[in-house]
Design a protein around this motif. Structure first.
Motif, short mmCIF file in Angstrom:
data_model
loop_
_atom_site.label_atom_id
_atom_site.label_comp_id
_atom_site.label_asym_id
_atom_site.label_seq_id
_atom_site.Cartn_x
_atom_site.Cartn_y
_atom_site.Cartn_z
N MET A 93 0.84 -1.16 0.00
CA MET A 93 0.00 0.00 0.00
C MET A 93 0.90 1.23 0.00
O MET A 93 1.96 1.22 0.59
N THR A 94 0.46 2.28 -0.68
CA THR A 94 1.23 3.51 -0.67
C THR A 94 0.82 4.37 0.52
O THR A 94 -0.29 4.24 1.04
N LEU A 95 1.73 5.21 0.94
CA LEU A 95 1.49 6.14 2.05
C LEU A 95 1.82 7.54 1.60
O LEU A 95 2.89 7.79 1.05
N ASP A 96 0.91 8.45 1.79
CA ASP A 96 1.24 9.86 1.65
C ASP A 96 0.33 10.65 2.57
O ASP A 96 -0.68 10.16 3.05
N ALA A 97 0.76 11.86 2.87
CA ALA A 97 0.05 12.68 3.86
C ALA A 97 -1.39 12.96 3.44
O ALA A 97 -2.30 12.93 4.27
N LYS A 98 -1.61 13.18 2.16
CA LYS A 98 -2.95 13.55 1.67
C LYS A 98 -3.96 12.41 1.87
O LYS A 98 -5.12 12.65 2.19
N TYR A 99 -3.52 11.17 1.69
CA TYR A 99 -4.44 10.03 1.76
C TYR A 99 -4.15 9.12 2.96
O TYR A 99 -4.55 7.96 2.97
N PHE A 100 -3.50 9.66 3.98
CA PHE A 100 -3.12 8.83 5.12
C PHE A 100 -4.33 8.20 5.80
O PHE A 100 -4.28 7.04 6.20
N ARG A 101 -5.41 8.93 5.94
CA ARG A 101 -6.61 8.37 6.59
C ARG A 101 -7.13 7.13 5.86
O ARG A 101 -7.58 6.18 6.47
N ARG A 102 -7.07 7.17 4.54
CA ARG A 102 -7.52 6.01 3.75
C ARG A 102 -6.63 4.80 4.03
O ARG A 102 -7.12 3.68 4.15
N SER A 103 -5.33 5.03 4.10
CA SER A 103 -4.40 3.94 4.40
C SER A 103 -4.68 3.37 5.78
O SER A 103 -4.70 2.15 5.96
N ALA A 104 -4.88 4.24 6.75
CA ALA A 104 -5.16 3.80 8.12
C ALA A 104 -6.45 2.99 8.19
O ALA A 104 -6.53 1.97 8.88
N ALA A 116 -7.74 1.20 5.75
CA ALA A 116 -7.48 -0.09 5.11
C ALA A 116 -6.72 -1.02 6.05
O ALA A 116 -7.05 -2.20 6.19
N VAL A 117 -5.70 -0.50 6.73
CA VAL A 117 -4.94 -1.31 7.69
C VAL A 117 -5.86 -1.80 8.80
O VAL A 117 -5.84 -2.98 9.16
N HIS A 118 -6.67 -0.90 9.32
CA HIS A 118 -7.61 -1.28 10.39
C HIS A 118 -8.54 -2.40 9.94
O HIS A 118 -8.77 -3.36 10.67
N SER A 119 -9.07 -2.30 8.73
CA SER A 119 -10.00 -3.32 8.25
C SER A 119 -9.31 -4.67 8.07
O SER A 119 -9.90 -5.71 8.36
N VAL A 120 -8.07 -4.66 7.60
CA VAL A 120 -7.32 -5.91 7.45
C VAL A 120 -7.12 -6.55 8.82
O VAL A 120 -7.37 -7.75 9.00
N LEU A 121 -6.67 -5.77 9.77
CA LEU A 121 -6.40 -6.30 11.11
C LEU A 121 -7.68 -6.76 11.81
O LEU A 121 -7.70 -7.80 12.47
N LYS A 122 -8.74 -5.99 11.66
CA LYS A 122 -10.01 -6.32 12.32
C LYS A 122 -10.59 -7.65 11.84
O LYS A 122 -11.15 -8.41 12.61
N HIS A 123 -10.43 -7.94 10.56
CA HIS A 123 -11.04 -9.13 9.99
C HIS A 123 -10.09 -10.31 9.86
O HIS A 123 -10.47 -11.37 9.38
N VAL A 127 -11.28 -1.38 1.89
CA VAL A 127 -11.73 -1.80 3.21
C VAL A 127 -12.17 -3.25 3.06
O VAL A 127 -13.04 -3.56 2.25
N LEU A 128 -11.52 -4.13 3.80
CA LEU A 128 -11.84 -5.55 3.72
C LEU A 128 -12.94 -5.91 4.70
O LEU A 128 -13.03 -5.33 5.78
#
Length: 132
Positions: free
Chosen positions: A1-12, A14-21, A107-108
């Motif tokens: 996954m890419t990380l940048d300041a503008k889209y950081f919330r989207r990355s977070a 996605a990470v949360h959904s992967v970990l949650k499920h 979001v998984l």
């Protein structure tokens, strides 16, 4: 996954959904790709502060490698050089990584292990053509 300041919330998200499920979130390892700029270390620190037990590595991407190749006639959303980093994953990520599931701010709603367990036997293996 890419990380940048503008889209950081989207990355977070996605990470949360992967970990949650995930049945075994401790077995999930993230490889992030970010532009090597002033935000690089800050992004790394933000991931660590939000997900303190997350196993991850942030790789730098030289955006000038593709910047000159991006046409000015494409839509504005595609102007960001990080959009093209996925094309260079075989060169960016460490050679010991055998398989990658690239997530683009998704979001998984199910365990990512199901995707990981899909057999690629008989299919074209992108990693096997990698120059080491």
């Amino acid at each position: 996954m890419t990380l940048d300041a503008k889209y950081f919330r989207r990355s977070a998200a996605a990470v949360h959904s992967v970990l949650k499920h995930s049945s075994y979130p401790e077995n999930v390892y993230f490889n992030f790709v970010a532009s090597k700029n002033k935000d690089f270390q800050d992004l790394r620190k933000m991931v660590k502060s939000i997900f303190p037990s997350l196993s991850f590595k942030v790789y730098s991407f030289n955006e000038f490698r593709v910047k000159k190749l991006i046409s000015s006639s494409i839509r504005q959303a595609l102007v960001n050089p990080l959009n093209y980093a996925r094309t260079y994953l075989a060169e960016i990520i460490q050679p010991c990584v055998e398989r990658v599931i690239y997530l683009d701010y998704v979001v998984l709603v199910d365990d990512i292990q199901k995707l990981r367990s899909i057999s690629l036997t008989g299919s074209k293996n992108y990693w096997s053509s990698r120059v080491l």
